[in-house]
Design an enzyme around this catalytic site. Structure first.
Site, mmCIF file in Angstrom:
data_model
loop_
_atom_site.group_PDB
_atom_site.id
_atom_site.type_symbol
_atom_site.label_atom_id
_atom_site.label_comp_id
_atom_site.label_asym_id
_atom_site.label_seq_id
_atom_site.Cartn_x
_atom_site.Cartn_y
_atom_site.Cartn_z
ATOM 1 N N GLU A 232 -30.539 102.070 4.558
ATOM 2 C CA GLU A 232 -31.232 102.383 3.297
ATOM 3 C C GLU A 232 -30.338 101.886 2.174
ATOM 4 O O GLU A 232 -29.395 102.566 1.764
ATOM 5 C CB GLU A 232 -31.446 103.894 3.167
ATOM 6 N N CYS B 151 -31.984 104.761 -6.202
ATOM 7 C CA CYS B 151 -32.211 103.448 -5.587
ATOM 8 C C CYS B 151 -33.605 102.914 -5.897
ATOM 9 O O CYS B 151 -33.809 101.712 -5.950
ATOM 10 C CB CYS B 151 -31.979 103.526 -4.089
HETATM 11 P P1 NAD Z 1 -21.540 102.496 -1.762
HETATM 12 O O1 NAD Z 1 -22.196 101.686 -0.718
HETATM 13 O O2 NAD Z 1 -20.287 102.003 -2.363
HETATM 14 O O3 NAD Z 1 -21.252 103.968 -1.218
HETATM 15 C C1 NAD Z 1 -22.262 104.741 -0.628
HETATM 16 C C2 NAD Z 1 -21.626 105.795 0.247
HETATM 17 O O4 NAD Z 1 -20.998 105.159 1.305
HETATM 18 C C3 NAD Z 1 -20.550 106.594 -0.465
HETATM 19 O O5 NAD Z 1 -20.598 107.902 -0.046
HETATM 20 C C4 NAD Z 1 -19.272 105.971 -0.032
HETATM 21 O O6 NAD Z 1 -18.210 106.878 0.050
HETATM 22 C C5 NAD Z 1 -19.645 105.495 1.352
HETATM 23 N N1 NAD Z 1 -18.886 104.335 1.745
HETATM 24 C C6 NAD Z 1 -18.398 103.347 0.985
HETATM 25 N N2 NAD Z 1 -17.719 102.466 1.727
HETATM 26 C C7 NAD Z 1 -17.786 102.932 2.993
HETATM 27 C C8 NAD Z 1 -17.278 102.496 4.225
HETATM 28 N N3 NAD Z 1 -16.559 101.367 4.335
HETATM 29 N N4 NAD Z 1 -17.514 103.247 5.325
HETATM 30 C C9 NAD Z 1 -18.243 104.374 5.255
HETATM 31 N N5 NAD Z 1 -18.752 104.845 4.116
HETATM 32 C C10 NAD Z 1 -18.532 104.122 2.997
HETATM 33 O O7 NAD Z 1 -22.655 102.725 -2.853
HETATM 34 P P2 NAD Z 1 -22.580 103.499 -4.228
HETATM 35 O O8 NAD Z 1 -22.546 102.476 -5.295
HETATM 36 O O9 NAD Z 1 -21.587 104.577 -4.244
HETATM 37 O O10 NAD Z 1 -24.024 104.202 -4.164
HETATM 38 C C11 NAD Z 1 -25.111 103.670 -4.717
HETATM 39 C C12 NAD Z 1 -25.842 102.668 -3.819
HETATM 40 O O11 NAD Z 1 -26.568 103.379 -2.832
HETATM 41 C C13 NAD Z 1 -26.857 101.890 -4.591
HETATM 42 O O12 NAD Z 1 -26.845 100.538 -4.194
HETATM 43 C C14 NAD Z 1 -28.170 102.536 -4.219
HETATM 44 O O13 NAD Z 1 -29.298 101.742 -4.394
HETATM 45 C C15 NAD Z 1 -27.909 102.893 -2.804
HETATM 46 N N6 NAD Z 1 -28.845 103.933 -2.354
HETATM 47 C C16 NAD Z 1 -29.867 103.574 -1.520
HETATM 48 C C17 NAD Z 1 -30.803 104.526 -1.125
HETATM 49 C C18 NAD Z 1 -31.936 104.158 -0.216
HETATM 50 O O14 NAD Z 1 -32.514 105.065 0.364
HETATM 51 N N7 NAD Z 1 -32.296 102.910 -0.056
HETATM 52 C C19 NAD Z 1 -30.686 105.839 -1.574
HETATM 53 C C20 NAD Z 1 -29.641 106.167 -2.413
HETATM 54 C C21 NAD Z 1 -28.714 105.205 -2.795
#
Ligand code: NAD
Length: 478
Positions: A250, A284
């Site tokens: 997602e 998102c």
């Molecule tokens: P991110 O990918 O940097 O982080 C998301 C989560 O993943 C955080 O909790 C972070 O700690 C964790 N994370 C980061 N690197 C990781 C790794 N190497 N291993 C495991 N976990 C890791 O994203 P962000 O900028 O913090 O969050 C926003 C993003 O999430 C946006 O792109 C948004 O669109 C997306 N999002 C998508 C949905 C969906 O359902 N499609 C829903 C909510 C958010």
């Protein structure tokens, strides 16, 4: 009211873990330290993996009805604790309390929906070609699940993975965001207090890259479910490849909004404006690229701007707050970069475009006009309270521009022409398309993206299917 006690949940026990390491959780509205979050050590993660394997054996052998029983009890506990959980959700995430309460209501609804749906993990019988053979398709829980989720919906992102796994008969190790851990912990307490057997649900925190490398290297989890950005999703999918884990991704989006000149401007604003500034735009499926047909462009921009200027921005715990801060100061810098790039490329900042005050990561609700398609904000996901607007001429022009990015999560369109409405649903490439309204996320409907926004659905029967594996067994009487 006290903030949640921050702990790990491993094998049914709440623990501070053995790493001796921790990090501070900060309130983005006040910059106050809310608590100290323990990190799991490698040994803690190994214990969680073993527990998930044992928990899986126990949980998958329960009947779907008894699994639903536990989930229903957890849902009732969440109802009892809703006010407290919602208040802490606002403290750690920043969103207005009313939004946190709505989110927790959704969490409860999803828990109930999946609990019920778990009873319908039907297989099927296929008529045989070989006389006397019985051909059976079996649906079984896929195995222990590993999940990582973002901070923007500290409840919703967690429950979609937890309830989907539990309903299917899977165990799960989840790492929620270290920035918003309390909501996940509070939800997990409800499941534990409802009688979930040890090891079925495990909650860990740590340095994300270290935790995911460790867990995904193990053959125990059979499934990875991730909610977060596109680059991290691609990275995790690579880590999951070595042990061939199934994935649900997602990922990010950049939702276009197509407003045709036959749409009622005020009704369109009533629908799309609150959706834009929900959770300060850190959603998102937030509408992030506004294409408005020429004849109504100025009226639409003016109406949107007036509403943005009247939005009450502040601490989410205060009465009357309609928009809270961004999750952390780092996001203010990202917004500033978008602004200077848009300005350089000729966009007009109609309102906002700057930080509010010096304490807390507050950013003004922002409207940008005449934004060229090549501006960074029209290409990269903004994830903030910014609405960039531009005009379009006709159907083909706007559909081509809406489909021009690698993302394909959500899209919205407004028109009073029924035939055009139907054509739009087919023409706009997004996993979820809302025509004349924005209700694209329900417990019973599939939620998920296509293209670079990921694959796999959460919610709907597809959301349960994501945690099931299919086997074929055929028997011949001899
Ligand atoms: P991110 O990918 O940097 O982080 C998301 C989560 O993943 C955080 O909790 C972070 O700690 C964790 N994370 C980061 N690197 C990781 C790794 N190497 N291993 C495991 N976990 C890791 O994203 P962000 O900028 O913090 O969050 C926003 C993003 O999430 C946006 O792109 C948004 O669109 C997306 N999002 C998508 C949905 C969906 O359902 N499609 C829903 C909510 C958010």
């Amino acid at each position: 009211m006290a903030y949640e006690k921050l702990e790990l949940l491993i094998d049914g026990e709440w623990t501070q873990g053995t790493s001796g390491k921790s990090e501070k959780v900060i309130n983005p509205a006040t910059e106050e330290v809310l608590g100290e979050l323990p990190h799991a050590s490698a040994a803690d993660l190994d214990r969680a993996l073993d527990a998930a394997q044992r928990g899986f054996e126990v949980w998958k052998s329960k009947s779907p009805a008894s699994r639903q029983d536990v989930m229903e009890k957890a849902a009732r506990l969440m109802e009892d604790r809703l006010d407290t959980i919602a208040e802490n959700l606002t403290r750690e995430n920043g969103k207005p309390l009313a939004e946190s309460k709505i989110e927790m209501g959704f969490v409860i609804a999803v828990t109930r929906w999946y609990g019920e749906e778990g009873k319908r993990a039907y297989g099927r019988l296929i008529p045989p070609r070989i006389p006397g053979a019985r051909q059976m398709v079996l649906k079984e829980p896929v195995g222990p699940v590993n999940a990582f989720v973002a901070w923007n919906f500290p409840g919703t992102n967690v429950i979609r993975k937890v309830a989907g796994s539990l309903a299917a008969g899977c165990s799960i190790i989840i790492k929620a965001s270290e920035e918003t851990p309390a909501t996940c912990i509070a939800i997990a307490r409800c499941f534990q207090d409802a009688g979930l057997p040890p090891g079925v649900l495990n909650v860990v925190f740590g340095v994300p890259d270290e935790v995911s490398r460790h867990l995904l290297a193990s053959p125990i989890p059979k499934k990875l479910s991730f909610t977060g950005s596109v680059p991290v999703g691609k990275h995790l999918q690579k880590l999951a490849a070595d042990t061939l884990k199934r994935c649900t991704m997602e990922l990010g989006g950049h939702a276009p909004v197509l407003v045709f000149d036959d749409a009622d401007v005020n009704k369109t604003l009533d629908a799309i404006f609150p959706h834009k500034f929900r959770n300060a735009g850190q959603v998102c499926i937030s509408p992030t690229r506004f294409y408005v047909q020429e004849k109504i462009y100025n009226e639409f921009v003016d109406g949107f701007t007036e509403r943005a200027q009247n939005l009450n921005v502040g601490n989410g715990l205060e009465d009357g707050t309609q928009m809270g801060p961004l999750i952390a100061a780092r996001r203010l810098d990202v917004m500033d970069e978008f602004m200077s790039d848009a300005r350089d490329k000729g966009a007009n900042i109609v309102t906002g475009g700057e930080r509010i005050g010096n304490q807390g990561s507050f950013y003004a609700p922002t409207v940008l006009k005449d934004v060229p398609d090549e501006a960074k904000i029209m290409v990269d996901e903004p994830f903030g309270p910014v609405a960039p607007m531009t005009t379009f001429k006709n159907f083909d022009d706007v559909v081509e521009r809406a489909n021009s990015l690698p993302f394909g999560l959500a899209a919205y369109a407004f028109t009073s022409d029924g035939e055009r409405a139907r054509k739009l649903g087919d023409a706009v490439e997004a996993g979820m398309v809302g025509v004349n309204h924005v209700g694209i996320s329900m417990p019973e409907t599939p939620f998920g993206g296509i293209l670079d926004s990921g694959y796999g659905s959460e919610g709907g029967i597809e959301g349960l299917e994501a945690y099931l594996r299919t086997r074929f067994v055929t028997e011949l009487e001899v």
